[in-house]
Design an enzyme around this catalytic site. Structure first.
Site, PDB file in Angstrom:
ATOM      1  N   LYS A  96      30.306  -7.061  -7.733  1.00  0.00           N
ATOM      2  CA  LYS A  96      29.748  -7.981  -8.169  1.00  0.00           C
ATOM      3  C   LYS A  96      29.830  -9.954  -8.155  1.00  0.00           C
ATOM      4  O   LYS A  96      29.433 -10.395  -8.392  1.00  0.00           O
ATOM      5  CB  LYS A  96      28.960  -7.194  -9.235  1.00  0.00           C
ATOM      6  CG  LYS A  96      28.085  -6.146  -9.505  1.00  0.00           C
ATOM      7  CD  LYS A  96      27.310  -5.937 -10.690  1.00  0.00           C
ATOM      8  CE  LYS A  96      26.435  -5.114 -10.365  1.00  0.00           C
ATOM      9  NZ  LYS A  96      27.363  -3.237  -9.981  1.00  0.00           N
ATOM     10  N   GLU A 118      22.086  -9.964 -17.682  1.00  0.00           N
ATOM     11  CA  GLU A 118      22.085  -8.196 -18.786  1.00  0.00           C
ATOM     12  C   GLU A 118      23.140  -7.297 -17.583  1.00  0.00           C
ATOM     13  O   GLU A 118      23.387  -7.694 -16.585  1.00  0.00           O
ATOM     14  CB  GLU A 118      20.823  -8.387 -17.904  1.00  0.00           C
ATOM     15  CG  GLU A 118      20.469  -7.144 -16.258  1.00  0.00           C
ATOM     16  CD  GLU A 118      20.288  -8.117 -15.195  1.00  0.00           C
ATOM     17  OE1 GLU A 118      20.516  -9.399 -15.570  1.00  0.00           O
ATOM     18  OE2 GLU A 118      21.108  -7.933 -14.124  1.00  0.00           O
ATOM     19  N   SER A 384      31.551  -0.186  -2.486  1.00  0.00           N
ATOM     20  CA  SER A 384      31.470  -1.211  -3.361  1.00  0.00           C
ATOM     21  C   SER A 384      32.350  -1.356  -4.440  1.00  0.00           C
ATOM     22  O   SER A 384      32.510  -2.446  -5.177  1.00  0.00           O
ATOM     23  CB  SER A 384      29.455  -0.974  -4.084  1.00  0.00           C
ATOM     24  OG  SER A 384      29.446   0.329  -4.642  1.00  0.00           O
TER      25      SER A 384
HETATM   26  C1  LIG Z   1      26.567  -2.664 -10.371  1.00  0.00           C
HETATM   27  C2  LIG Z   1      26.763  -1.689  -9.178  1.00  0.00           C
HETATM   28  C3  LIG Z   1      26.556  -0.761  -7.842  1.00  0.00           C
HETATM   29  C4  LIG Z   1      24.994  -1.160  -7.432  1.00  0.00           C
HETATM   30  O1  LIG Z   1      24.428  -2.086  -7.860  1.00  0.00           O
HETATM   31  P1  LIG Z   1      23.744  -2.755  -6.240  1.00  0.00           P
HETATM   32  O2  LIG Z   1      23.060  -4.616  -6.514  1.00  0.00           O
HETATM   33  O3  LIG Z   1      22.516  -1.884  -5.637  1.00  0.00           O
HETATM   34  O4  LIG Z   1      25.056  -3.198  -5.233  1.00  0.00           O
HETATM   35  C5  LIG Z   1      27.065  -0.972  -6.915  1.00  0.00           C
HETATM   36  N1  LIG Z   1      28.284  -0.325  -6.693  1.00  0.00           N
HETATM   37  C6  LIG Z   1      28.969  -0.521  -7.647  1.00  0.00           C
HETATM   38  C7  LIG Z   1      30.211  -0.553  -7.739  1.00  0.00           C
HETATM   39  C8  LIG Z   1      28.404  -1.282  -8.639  1.00  0.00           C
HETATM   40  O5  LIG Z   1      28.994  -1.925 -10.039  1.00  0.00           O
END
Ligand SMILES: *Cc1c(COP(=O)(O)O)cnc(C)c1O
Length: 403
Positions: A96, A118, A384
């Site tokens: 993020k 948000e 992610s």
């Molecule tokens: C917020 C988050 C997501 C989901 O958000 P996307 O916009 O779909 O990427 C996925 N993985 C992690 C670790 C997150 O913090």
């Protein structure tokens, strides 16, 4: 970053559409803000001085490039060559921050003094509070009252970083209500405030702007793959999808490469037909939410259905318009993984590779069990985020499983 290449087949249109999805469905009061962004974002992002600042912060502050790691023991188990793109190693623990770094630099260029955002689980709130501290800008994060209770550590982090956390007390008191509050706050402060949206959702140009900031994920992956395998192109890329920003970043530089299969994994919750799910493409239909037209989970008469997922970051009733288009046009495969399947995949990664993944990312890993690979296939999974924030959920699951 070099100037970010625009996809030939899946670029957003002048009006902000991907096929039939996207657009900017906003109250009239927001026209000046949104039009300012629409008319300026590309010129700002393509300015070499901007790119230099963005690159520098990604390198020295975020810790990029993140490694592309060949997971040998997981590969042996799955029966293909599995590479993990390690977004979990970014500062603040997830992808993020790529987007919030980009947007804070853009807000500076636009002369904004205040930032609003948000947040659901608090990850985007933390990433936003972080960059506001970095730049000395005022920060207000809207968060559902229920999420504030559920996500105390992230609320504390935001406050420590100097952000004001404002509870959203309407509706289900979760992410969608926090988003409504943030939009309301933006309407009330149209000139001096920039709204940092945390995923590839919202009115045009947000989905395209956020996808471009996150596209660093696949830009690096191409370079790292050529070093490690001799080819820039994998056979598959996997990512989990909440709103879709890590997936958009992982897919971006492969959109026009038809030999690369794009695989999105949504949260199946307790099961797609259980009434407790967030598998938007499996359950949703076309509708408008938070400023754009996309696929949404809704009742017959268009009321939003409350989503459910064990992972707060995937607990959203829609997906970004790019993903709706990838789904409708069959460019992407959309799978879903249940809460239990995600937990299994998380525990497996811990034991096989010594990496504790975020619950969101565990859905992408769980997707690996749902396709049949050839032994020499090259498969990249976007990891992610890291699992620190999910330890209480993991501990509870471990306890239940060892009973
Ligand atoms: C917020 C988050 C997501 C989901 O958000 P996307 O916009 O779909 O990427 C996925 N993985 C992690 C670790 C997150 O913090």
């Amino acid at each position: 970053m070099a100037t970010i290449k625009t996809s030939e087949k899946f670029a957003v249109s002048e009006e902000g559409y991907y096929g039939e999805f996207g657009g900017a469905f906003i109250p009239e009061m927001l026209f000046p803000n949104v039009e300012e962004l629409q008319s300026r974002y590309l010129a700002i992002m393509n300015d070499p001085a901007f790119q230099k600042s963005f690159d520098q912060l990604l390198k020295d502050y975020v810790g990029r490039p993140t490694p592309l790691y060949k997971a040998e023991r997981l590969s042996a188990k799955i029966g293909a060559n599995i590479y993990l793109k390690r977004e979990d190693l970014c500062h603040t623990g997830a992808h993020k921050i790529n987007n919030t770094i980009g947007q804070i630099l853009l807000a500076e260029k636009l002369g904004k003094r205040k930032i609003i955002a948000e947040t659901g689980a608090g990850q985007h709130g933390v990433a936003t509070a972080t960059v506001c501290a970095l730049k000395g800008l005022e920060c207000e994060v809207f968060m559902g009252e229920k999420d504030i209770e559920r996500q105390a550590p992230n609320v504390a982090r935001m406050r420590m970083l100097g952000a004001k956390v404002t509870p959203a007390t309407s509706g289900s008191k979760t992410l969608k209500d926090a988003t409504n509050e943030a939009i309301r706050a933006w309407i009330n402060n149209p000139t001096d405030t920039h709204y940092i949206i945390g995923s590839v959702v919202g009115p045009h140009p947000y989905p395209d702007m956020v996808a471009r900031f996150q596209s660093i994920i696949s830009a690096e992956t191409r370079k790292q793959l050529v070093e490690q395998t001799g080819s820039e192109l994998p056979d598959y890329v996997f990512a989990c999808v909440g709103g879709g920003s890590n997936a958009a970043g992982m897919f971006y530089n492969f959109l026009d490469e038809s030999s690369v299969q794009l695989v999105a994994v949504e949260a199946g919750g307790l099961g797609v037909n259980s009434g407790f799910s967030a598998a938007t493409t499996a359950l949703g239909k076309t509708g408008i939410l938070h400023g754009s037209k996309s696929i949404l989970m809704q009742t017959e008469d268009g009321q939003i259905v409350e989503p459910h997922s064990i992972s707060a970051g995937l607990d959203y009733p829609g997906i970004g318009p790019l993903h709706a288009h990838l789904f409708k046009s069959n460019r992407g495969i959309f799978l879903n993984a249940t809460d239990e399947e995600a937990l299994d995949a998380a525990f497996e990664l811990c034991r096989l590779e010594g990496i504790i993944p975020a619950l969101e990312s565990s859905h992408a890993l769980a997707g690996l069990n749902k396709l049949n690979f050839k032994p020499d296939d090259v498969v990249v999974v976007c990891l992610s985020g890291r699992g620190d924030k999910d330890m209480s959920t993991y501990m509870q699951a471990l306890e239940e499983r060892t009973k």
